[in-house]
Design an enzyme around this catalytic site. Structure first.
Site, PDB file in Angstrom:
ATOM      1  N   ARG A  38       0.825  -1.223   0.000  1.00 30.75           N
ATOM      2  CA  ARG A  38       0.000   0.000   0.000  1.00 30.75           C
ATOM      3  C   ARG A  38       0.855   1.267   0.000  1.00 30.75           C
ATOM      4  O   ARG A  38       0.449   2.286  -0.555  1.00 30.75           O
ATOM      5  CB  ARG A  38      -0.942  -0.009   1.213  1.00 30.75           C
ATOM      6  CG  ARG A  38      -2.071  -1.001   1.035  1.00 30.75           C
ATOM      7  CD  ARG A  38      -2.982  -1.069   2.232  1.00 30.75           C
ATOM      8  NE  ARG A  38      -4.152  -1.882   1.912  1.00 30.75           N
ATOM      9  CZ  ARG A  38      -5.048  -2.262   2.798  1.00 30.75           C
ATOM     10  NH1 ARG A  38      -4.920  -1.920   4.064  1.00 30.75           N
ATOM     11  NH2 ARG A  38      -6.079  -3.005   2.425  1.00 30.75           N
ATOM     12  N   LYS A 199     -21.482 -15.253   1.612  1.00 29.68           N
ATOM     13  CA  LYS A 199     -22.901 -15.050   1.912  1.00 29.68           C
ATOM     14  C   LYS A 199     -23.613 -14.205   0.866  1.00 29.68           C
ATOM     15  O   LYS A 199     -23.093 -13.194   0.410  1.00 29.68           O
ATOM     16  CB  LYS A 199     -23.038 -14.362   3.282  1.00 29.68           C
ATOM     17  CG  LYS A 199     -22.467 -15.190   4.442  1.00 29.68           C
ATOM     18  CD  LYS A 199     -23.116 -14.827   5.762  1.00 29.68           C
ATOM     19  CE  LYS A 199     -22.717 -13.467   6.268  1.00 29.68           C
ATOM     20  NZ  LYS A 199     -21.360 -13.393   6.813  1.00 29.68           N
ATOM     21  N   GLY A 356      -9.620  -7.930  -1.717  1.00 27.91           N
ATOM     22  CA  GLY A 356      -9.789  -9.146  -0.920  1.00 27.91           C
ATOM     23  C   GLY A 356      -9.194 -10.387  -1.543  1.00 27.91           C
ATOM     24  O   GLY A 356      -8.143 -10.356  -2.172  1.00 27.91           O
ATOM     25  N   GLY A 379     -13.952  -3.289   0.483  1.00 26.60           N
ATOM     26  CA  GLY A 379     -15.271  -2.732   0.803  1.00 26.60           C
ATOM     27  C   GLY A 379     -15.677  -1.628  -0.158  1.00 26.60           C
ATOM     28  O   GLY A 379     -16.830  -1.552  -0.597  1.00 26.60           O
TER      29      GLY A 379
END
Length: 399
Positions: A38, A199, A356, A379
């Site tokens: 990063r 999910k 991710g 996110g």
């Protein structure tokens, strides 16, 4: 949301104090950085500002100190690493908006770089406290947001300061917004989206939004079993979001009504139980998705599904992928995710991978340079796919 935002190249920075929000939330162990990815990603923006005579005030969060001063979450290690990469000393502030930070910011000369202490040491940061936003803004003349990973959060250092300073994006955010923005607003077709992960509830709005935009929607990972159950199949002990069965039926009906191809796994790798520990060797077998035995758990897509999904990618002009196809952390159950990563790497399409596990898969396999764009924000990229407005981008000046 307007994706056409002003960048550092659209504003005069020479002699100006520039507050630059980066994402330096890097992993550390025993006080040492274990991955500086990063930091490296932020360097083009930092170098541009330095080379153009700005007085650079970097800021970031690290971890979740929740408004307390935790020495193990100090950004001092980040300042040291930027100094090495930049080949010049980065001045480290002892606080965020205290006397030390303000004195050091006031004393900066053209081309100097300083780093504020962890902004989440301040209780007001995550509450987007106007007082903290004002204090941060008081040290600078311009705000640059280069932290896409936190752009979906309305915090003082990501959005609040833009109420008090002219705000533009750095190169990282500009790349995210231009590539992902164009893919969603005006994609080259056929446009294929691949969703995985555990999910259905995590991706409810993403599925709904993408069905308005794509030609083909591919669903794998744990969330696929709720769709298979909604088709009337038995899914054994696989992950099942029983409250979302009607939602899955609605989405399949919506896809049909819109002429969108919705692809689900046609075969499944099953085992007796979830691997424990996660990388343990377990015996597996592959069965058709409409014939999962009672007592067996689906943990990855099978070879027929890998071929089906790869075929859909082959004919695409734009591909967006977010979420693994199976338990990627286990070598036995990573084959589906690897196959999808391989299909993207082999494709001539514009390929975009959300953060991710999907990003990790591409990087671990050495495919990163074959993908058009790997997002730096998990996110944030998901909320982008949902069609939501990201506060850290909405606050920037339009071109």
């Amino acid at each position: 949301m307007n994706y056409n935002k002003k960048s550092i190249e659209d504003i005069e920075v020479a002699g100006k104090r520039v507050l630059c929000r980066c994402d330096f939330n890097v992993p550390t162990k025993d006080g040492k950085i274990t991955s500086d990815k990063r930091i490296v990603a932020a360097m083009p923006t930092i170098r541009y500002l330095v080379d153009h005579g700005a007085r650079v005030i970097l800021c970031s969060h690290m971890g979740k100190p929740k408004g307390e001063w935790k020495p193990e979450l100090s950004l001092k290690v980040v300042a040291d690493r930027i100094s090495e990469l930049l080949g010049k000393k980065v001045i480290m502030a002892a606080d965020v908006v205290g006397d030390d930070a303000k004195a050091k910011a006031a004393a900066l000369k053209d081309g100097d770089v300083m780093l504020l202490e962890n902004v989440r040491y301040m209780k007001g940061e995550t509450k987007n406290d106007p007082e903290l936003s004002r204090e941060l803004a008081s040290m600078a003349d311009i705000f640059v947001n280069d932290a896409f990973g936190t752009a979906h959060r309305a915090h003082s250092s990501t959005a609040g300061v833009a109420d008090y300073l002219p705000a533009v994006c750095g190169y990282l955010v500009e790349k995210e917004v231009s590539i992902m923005g164009k893919a969603l607003a005006n994609p080259e077709r056929p446009f294929v989206a691949i969703l995985g992960g555990a999910k259905v509830s995590d991706k409810l709005n993403v599925i709904n939004n993408l069905l308005e935009k794509v030609d083909t929607l591919i669903i794998g990972g744990g969330m696929a079993y709720t769709f298979l159950a909604a088709k009337g199949y038995s899914v054994g002990t696989s992950l099942l979001d029983s409250e979302k069965l009607d939602y899955c039926k609605d989405m399949m009906a919506k896809a049909e009504a819109k002429g969108v191809k919705l692809l689900l796994p046609i075969d499944t790798v099953v085992a007796d139980s979830f691997p424990s520990p996660i990388d343990a060797e377990i015996p597996v077998e592959t069965v058709d998705s409409d014939a999962i035995p009672e007592g067996k758990m689906g943990l990855d897509i099978g070879e027929k599904t890998q071929a089906l999904f790869a075929e859909a990618v082959k004919s695409a002009k734009t591909v967006v992928w977010n979420g693994p196809m199976g338990v990627f952390e286990n070598p036995t159950l990573a084959k589906g995710t690897i196959a999808v990563a391989q299909a993207l790497a082999d494709s001539d399409a514009v390929t975009i991978v959300g953060g991710g596990d999907s990003a990790a898969a591409c990087e671990q396999l050495g495919f990163a340079d074959k993908i058009t764009h790997i997002s730096t924000g998990g996110g944030a990229s998901l909320e982008f796919l949902e069609g939501l407005e990201l506060p850290g981008i909405a606050c920037l000046q339009d071109k």
